[in-house]
Design an enzyme around this catalytic site. Structure first.
Site, PDB file in Angstrom:
ATOM      1  N   GLU A 329       1.108  -1.244   0.123  1.00  9.08           N
ATOM      2  CA  GLU A 329       0.140   0.136  -0.211  1.00  9.08           C
ATOM      3  C   GLU A 329       1.080   1.069   0.134  1.00  9.08           C
ATOM      4  O   GLU A 329       0.622   2.320   0.963  1.00  9.08           O
ATOM      5  CB  GLU A 329      -1.105  -0.039   1.261  1.00  9.08           C
ATOM      6  CG  GLU A 329      -1.927  -1.350   1.211  1.00  9.08           C
ATOM      7  CD  GLU A 329      -2.865  -1.129   2.716  1.00  9.08           C
ATOM      8  OE1 GLU A 329      -4.155  -1.451   2.377  1.00  9.08           O
ATOM      9  OE2 GLU A 329      -2.620  -1.074   3.610  1.00  9.08           O
TER      10      GLU A 329
HETATM   11  C1  NGO Z   1      -3.860  -4.422   4.834  1.00 13.55           C
HETATM   12  C2  NGO Z   1      -2.659  -3.488   5.149  1.00 13.55           C
HETATM   13  C3  NGO Z   1      -2.695  -3.314   6.640  1.00 13.55           C
HETATM   14  C4  NGO Z   1      -4.127  -3.489   7.648  1.00 13.55           C
HETATM   15  C5  NGO Z   1      -4.345  -4.968   7.389  1.00 13.55           C
HETATM   16  C6  NGO Z   1      -6.425  -4.441   8.190  1.00 13.55           C
HETATM   17  C7  NGO Z   1      -1.972  -5.710   4.750  1.00 13.55           C
HETATM   18  C8  NGO Z   1      -1.019  -6.395   4.398  1.00 13.55           C
HETATM   19  N1  NGO Z   1      -1.942  -3.764   4.423  1.00 13.55           N
HETATM   20  O1  NGO Z   1      -3.424  -5.835   4.850  1.00 13.55           O
HETATM   21  O2  NGO Z   1      -2.307  -1.932   7.170  1.00 13.55           O
HETATM   22  O3  NGO Z   1      -3.744  -2.964   8.811  1.00 13.55           O
HETATM   23  O4  NGO Z   1      -5.523  -4.619   5.595  1.00 13.55           O
HETATM   24  O5  NGO Z   1      -6.832  -5.662   7.695  1.00 13.55           O
END
Ligand code: NGO
Length: 515
Positions: A329
């Site tokens: 992300e």
């Molecule tokens: C995503 C995000 C995290 C969040 C999570 C919550 C990934 C790999 N990046 O998973 O920052 O905490 O969802 O479910």
């Protein structure tokens, strides 16, 4: 005549359970509710009596075996309230419990084991100390978590042959969104060890908190470790405490996989050191739960000096082979900058002797040899990773995220990837979930617990139980030996064990817990 039951498939076991209406035969090993389900169980119809006169022997001069024998003695002491003697021996004793390693050419693999429970002698044999440890864990499941005063402890006799399906069987704990101290992490490690998991991935940094002391960049914890989601006081592990966690895990054959998430999810670092920002200004600390707004400045050389120092210090404290670089992300990092950054960081990790793991987005970069992509959301990224030669850790959010709510009434957790009731969390096969991600590309399975909404150990327990044993079984037991209708009966039996371990668990209506 001795009764002989060979339960090499769950069909046999399932039918047996269906038609045996009377009370459980205490002398039938195939009736024990093991999680994970072993590969094969043969019952010999008799019983082994556990009393303080039982000595635990270990083969001499095998690295770590004495420690495993002592671990077993401590666990038995906890169960029975008796002291068990531990001694070395280079011959098989006539009675007691004997842990030994074998170099025989067999198909146990490096973590498999034989456990033979006779009337007088319990034999534990494996190719490695880890295998002996897992055999001990299986043996412990034949006993209550804690015996009642004066309770006679008997174990059904029989032979178990067992080995894991996947080499990586892990869980992740996010200690950044909310910080959890050393004792909580140790308890979490014990949960993993109970179910033969062998990797604990610690998510040590994110926007909301930096959780490990870095001696060359002290403000990371001074400033970046000073808060958490909701504005609480946060916290961090000193290097000494981190080493204590590593050691505790290692004694339970669990490898710590440290993660420093980058180039996104880095606000805590960006608030600690102005020079890591492209505009040279430190950001404010962040205590909300949005994702995707922060990035290290990928064009500045100081960024790579920073990463080098952080990776060097953590790698030197981490005996395991992996370093997790996050990579998820990074929405405010331009694509080319992201690729450039991930490429350079992989070189740094390799230089410090570790193998790279990253969330599936890292497949956009040129992956170094031996890199592992952790599939959480994007099949295309993961496919690209496989094409570039990477192995895959399976953590599909819609199945394996322990922070997803069980249903709409669950008071904790998130639900962006859907609700995950216990059957939905259990009933999938990593090797067939996607057409392209096949068995030979999969290193293993990991169940992450993100902690945006989770603030203490009781809440961890509620989200992790009863899911964790299921993920452990997906990692250990081949899918041909697994089905939900049979598993839920074994899980129901483990409800009593959770209670005895004082675990605050979710009593899903889909599991027949009994009173
Ligand atoms: C995503 C995000 C995290 C969040 C999570 C919550 C990934 C790999 N990046 O998973 O920052 O905490 O969802 O479910």
């Amino acid at each position: 005549m001795k009764k002989l039951f060979v339960a090499t498939s769950l069909i046999t076991l399932g039918l047996f359970m269906l038609f045996s209406c009377g009370p459980k035969e205490p002398t039938d090993l195939t009736q024990t509710s093991f999680i994970p389900q072993p590969v094969s169980i043969e019952s010999l119809g008799d019983e082994f009596i556990l009393s303080s006169s039982v000595t635990i022997y270990y083969e001499e001069n095998v690295d770590g075996l004495e420690q495993t024998a002592r671990y077993l003695a401590d666990e038995l002491n906890h169960i029975a309230g008796e002291i068990f003697t531990v001694e070395s021996s280079n011959v098989t004793p006539r009675s007691g419990i004997f842990l030994s390693v074998t170099t025989d050419n067999n198909d146990l693999g490096k973590e498999g084991y034989f456990l033979s429970i006779g009337k007088k002698l319990v034999g534990i044999k494996a190719k490695s100390t880890a295998g002996c440890f897992y055999a001990a864990k299986t043996f412990l499941q034949t006993l209550p978590v804690k015996a009642a005063a004066g309770e006679k402890l008997t174990v059904p006799t029989g032979i178990i042959r067992d080995f894991p399906e996947y080499e990586y069987r892990g869980a992740m704990l996010d200690v950044s969104r909310h910080f959890f101290g050393v004792d909580d992490v140790k308890r979490f490690i014990d949960f993993l060890a109970t179910y033969k998991m062998n990797a604990l991935h610690l998510h040590l940094s994110d926007d909301q908190g930096w959780r490990i002391e870095i001696k060359s960049w002290p403000k990371l914890t001074e400033i970046g470790g000073s808060t958490e989601v909701g504005g609480g006081k946060g916290g961090f592990y000193t290097q000494k405490q981190y080493s204590e966690i590593v050691k505790y895990a290692l004694e339970r054959h669990i490898t710590i996989v440290p993660e420093i998430d980058m180039p996104g999810h880095t606000n805590a670092a960006l608030a600690s050191y102005a020079e890591l920002n492209c505009d040279g200004k430190a950001t404010e600390l962040y205590t909300g739960t949005e994702v995707g707004f922060s990035t290290l400045c990928t064009g500045k050389e100081i960024t790579y000096q920073f990463v080098d120092d952080v990776v060097r210090e953590i790698a030197s404290l981490t005996p395991g082979p992996w370093f997790h670089i996050g990579g998820d992300e990074s929405h405010v990092t331009a694509h080319d900058d992201y690729v450039y950054f991930i490429n350079r960081v992989q070189e740094i990790v390799t230089k410090h002797g570790k193998k790279v793991i990253g969330w599936d987005e890292i497949a956009n970069a040129d992956l170094v040899e031996g890199a592992t992509v952790q599939f959480w959301a994007d099949v295309e990224n993961t496919t690209m990773g496989i094409e570039k030669g990477a192995k895959v850790i399976m953590s599909p959010a819609a199945r394996a995220y322990m922070d997803m709510k069980y249903d709409s009434t669950t008071h904790l957790g998130l639900h962006w990837a859907g609700y995950i009731e216990v059957d939905h969390g259990y009933d999938w096969n990593p090797a067939t979930l996607n057409e392209i991600i096949t068995r030979e590309n999969i290193l293993g399975v990991e169940a992450p617990l993100w902690t945006e909404t989770i603030t203490n150990m009781d809440e961890i327990e509620y989200m992790v139980f009863p899911q964790l044993p299921g993920y452990a079984e997906i990692g250990w037991t081949s899918s041909e030996l697994r089905n939900w209708d049979e598993y839920k009966l074994r899980l129901a039996d483990h409800g009593k064990r959770f209670e005895a371990m004082e675990i605050d668990f979710y009593r899903s209506e889909r599991v027949p817990w009994g009173e």
